[in-house]
Design an enzyme around this catalytic site. Structure first.
Site, PDB file in Angstrom:
ATOM      1  N   TYR A   4     -34.238  13.550   3.089  1.00 21.33           N
ATOM      2  CA  TYR A   4     -34.845  12.429   2.364  1.00 21.33           C
ATOM      3  C   TYR A   4     -33.781  11.764   1.509  1.00 21.33           C
ATOM      4  O   TYR A   4     -32.998  12.442   0.849  1.00 21.33           O
ATOM      5  CB  TYR A   4     -35.980  12.932   1.475  1.00 21.33           C
ATOM      6  CG  TYR A   4     -36.634  11.868   0.611  1.00 21.33           C
ATOM      7  CD1 TYR A   4     -37.416  10.868   1.179  1.00 21.33           C
ATOM      8  CD2 TYR A   4     -36.477  11.886  -0.766  1.00 21.33           C
ATOM      9  CE1 TYR A   4     -38.022   9.897   0.386  1.00 21.33           C
ATOM     10  CE2 TYR A   4     -37.088  10.918  -1.573  1.00 21.33           C
ATOM     11  CZ  TYR A   4     -37.859   9.932  -0.989  1.00 21.33           C
ATOM     12  OH  TYR A   4     -38.464   8.977  -1.783  1.00 21.33           O
ATOM     13  N   ASP A  34     -25.430  12.925   0.118  1.00 17.30           N
ATOM     14  CA  ASP A  34     -26.495  12.625  -0.833  1.00 17.30           C
ATOM     15  C   ASP A  34     -26.735  13.885  -1.659  1.00 17.30           C
ATOM     16  O   ASP A  34     -27.436  14.796  -1.238  1.00 17.30           O
ATOM     17  CB  ASP A  34     -27.764  12.181  -0.099  1.00 17.30           C
ATOM     18  CG  ASP A  34     -28.877  11.798  -1.077  1.00 17.30           C
ATOM     19  OD1 ASP A  34     -28.693  12.013  -2.297  1.00 17.30           O
ATOM     20  OD2 ASP A  34     -29.921  11.299  -0.617  1.00 17.30           O
ATOM     21  N   LYS A  78     -31.147  12.704 -10.515  1.00 17.98           N
ATOM     22  CA  LYS A  78     -31.855  13.805 -11.166  1.00 17.98           C
ATOM     23  C   LYS A  78     -31.110  14.368 -12.385  1.00 17.98           C
ATOM     24  O   LYS A  78     -31.256  13.819 -13.470  1.00 17.98           O
ATOM     25  CB  LYS A  78     -32.212  14.854 -10.111  1.00 17.98           C
ATOM     26  CG  LYS A  78     -33.145  14.207  -9.055  1.00 17.98           C
ATOM     27  CD  LYS A  78     -33.808  15.119  -8.073  1.00 17.98           C
ATOM     28  CE  LYS A  78     -34.914  14.396  -7.331  1.00 17.98           C
ATOM     29  NZ  LYS A  78     -34.595  13.933  -5.995  1.00 17.98           N
TER      30      LYS A  78
HETATM   31  C1  PLP Z   1     -34.890  12.600  -5.178  1.00 21.00           C
HETATM   32  C2  PLP Z   1     -33.950  12.230  -4.098  1.00 21.00           C
HETATM   33  C3  PLP Z   1     -33.645  10.890  -3.795  1.00 21.00           C
HETATM   34  C4  PLP Z   1     -34.373   9.744  -4.435  1.00 21.00           C
HETATM   35  O1  PLP Z   1     -34.176   9.700  -5.811  1.00 21.00           O
HETATM   36  P1  PLP Z   1     -35.242   8.876  -6.699  1.00 21.00           P
HETATM   37  O2  PLP Z   1     -34.653   8.957  -8.080  1.00 21.00           O
HETATM   38  O3  PLP Z   1     -36.544   9.582  -6.552  1.00 21.00           O
HETATM   39  O4  PLP Z   1     -35.274   7.495  -6.184  1.00 21.00           O
HETATM   40  C5  PLP Z   1     -32.668  10.631  -2.870  1.00 21.00           C
HETATM   41  N1  PLP Z   1     -32.025  11.624  -2.239  1.00 21.00           N
HETATM   42  C6  PLP Z   1     -32.297  12.917  -2.486  1.00 21.00           C
HETATM   43  C7  PLP Z   1     -31.518  13.978  -1.763  1.00 21.00           C
HETATM   44  C8  PLP Z   1     -33.276  13.262  -3.407  1.00 21.00           C
HETATM   45  O5  PLP Z   1     -33.570  14.539  -3.612  1.00 21.00           O
END
Ligand code: PLP
Length: 424
Positions: free
Chosen positions: A145, A240, A268
């Site tokens: 994701y 990511d 995060k």
């Molecule tokens: C949480 C997450 C996102 C998206 O971040 P948001 O702050 O919710 O937009 C993208 N990539 C990864 C791997 C994530 O865990």
């Protein structure tokens, strides 16, 4: 049974004004057959709902609170920052302070730009990768994701020639036409795709430890292979690390596996509990961003000084000697306890560092196909059982749980023994 009358009333009221009563879908707890909780406050690892019930939390705002909620030093810093005004739309010293720390933790992020969410970080990194390479195709992996960017909301295309299809209504086919989706941990599929389209691929984006299908570790040098193949074809490699950055080790997954991606996204943890995220990487690539280059990217509240100050304090606390060693050791011991307590119950626990997922299945879980075999109904009853006993897990079979610096051994022992009494 816990009394959750006020949460239930709050949900009803929220439904009148907010679609589904929530501002992010998983919070509705539909996947686990629960009513959403409404939270009044949190401290350390304890969430308190509006009915006054306490829960030991392993979701921690989806991994944000590696130090626990409402850390007193972070709160002090934030309080001081707020008094100076909360946004100017003009540069501040805090932005450079945090960028320097990000670079110190993750040296491959030679230049850093701050944004407001992980979604935005990924979206910007991909635009930059396309601008830099002058190519269009993006490769992602099934079950990874990367936020709710239109062109990344795609499911699997079976085989390399099959076009991906959008996972969400409202995303035109044309928007996902440049996104190719492959199974994770499948070198052959990557090899095959590159042999056909290699010179048109702008970037491969991957969660170096996928956590958004539950924790699924890479195998057999898969990540190293991605580094090699992207280099060979002049494509960029984007890690990511919105979850894994500042979590698995100080330097994230790229330090753990000793791989240098071209671009990295973090989120995060980096905002210390405020909406901040960042993307960064090789200076020559980042230099292509406006105002120096012609890849446009911007944000009214980007680099917000309050968020920056929370991030600075959080990273300073995390940079103290031995934080990650102690955290990962504590988490490893807890996961072993869980494995013992849950042995013979048809549950496989995948864990990397301080992230883990309980998969309700008998077989190994190495990719999204394996995850899909899991018994989500049983997971739901386990979630509800744990909740009833004062433990809040990440509320889906397809998510990771997190151990934080603030969990005590005593709390973890208690949670393991509660889990061991599950009979569903
Ligand atoms: C949480 C997450 C996102 C998206 O971040 P948001 O702050 O919710 O937009 C993208 N990539 C990864 C791997 C994530 O865990």
């Amino acid at each position: 049974m816990l009394n959750r009358t006020k949460s239930i009333a709050a949900y009803k009221e929220a439904l009148k004004y907010i679609p589904g009563g929530v501002n992010s879908p998983v919070r509705a707890l539909k996947a686990v057959g629960e009513n959403p909780l409404f939270i009044e406050r949190a401290k350390g690892v304890i969430l308190t709902d509006v009915d006054g019930n306490d829960y030991i939390d392993f979701c921690l705002s989806w991994g944000v609170f590696i130090l626990g909620y409402a850390h007193s030093a972070v709160l002090r810093t934030v309080n001081q920052s707020i008094k100076l005004g909360t946004s100017y739309g003009i540069p501040t010293l805090q932005e450079t302070e945090l960028a320097r720390r990000v670079n110190h933790f993750i040296p491959s992020m030679e230049r850093v730009r701050f944004v407001n969410s992980g979604t935005e970080a990924v979206m910007s990194a991909i635009r930059l990768a396309r601008g830099y390479t002058n190519r269009n195709l993006i490769v992602k992996f099934v079950g990874c994701y990367h936020g709710h960017v239109d062109h990344l909301l795609v499911g699997a295309g079976s085989g390399v020639t099959t076009l991906a299809s959008a996972l969400s209504a409202g995303v035109p086919d044309a928007f996902v036409a440049y996104t190719l989706c492959l199974p994770f941990n499948d070198k052959k599929a990557v090899d095959h795709l590159f042999s056909i389209h290699g010179k048109e691929i702008a970037a491969v984006i991957v969660e170096p430890v996928p956590a958004n299908m539950g924790v699924v570790p890479s195998q057999n040098g898969f990540l190293h292979y991605l580094r090699e193949v992207t280099l060979a074809y002049g494509a960029l490699l984007i890690f990511d690390e919105v979850i894994t950055g500042f979590r698995l080790t100080a330097g994230g997954a790229q330090q753990l596996f000793n791989i240098t991606p071209d671009l990295t996204t973090v989120g995060k943890i980096v905002g210390g509990g405020f909406p901040a995220a960042a993307f960064g990487g090789r200076a020559d690539i980042m230099q292509m961003l406006a105002p120096e280059g012609d890849v446009y990217q911007a944000g009214t509240l980007s680099g917000n000084p309050v968020a920056m100050s929370a991030g600075i304090k959080t990273l300073d606390l995390l940079s103290q000697q031995g934080v990650y060693d102690a955290l990962n050791k504590k988490a490893g011991r807890f996961v072993e306890q869980l494995r013992k307590q849950l042995a013979g119950k048809g549950i496989v626990i995948n864990a990397v560092g301080n992230m883990f997922t309980l998969f309700f299945t008998e077989g190994e879980v190495n990719n999204f196909e394996d995850v899909r075999q899991c018994d989500t109904v049983r997971f739901g009853s386990f979630f509800r059982y744990m909740l009833a006993h004062g433990v809040y897990l990440s509320p889906s079979q397809f998510e990771a749980c997190f151990v934080s610096v603030a969990h005590t051994e005593k709390q973890l022992d208690r949670v393991a023994s509660i889990a061991g009494n599950f009979n569903g």
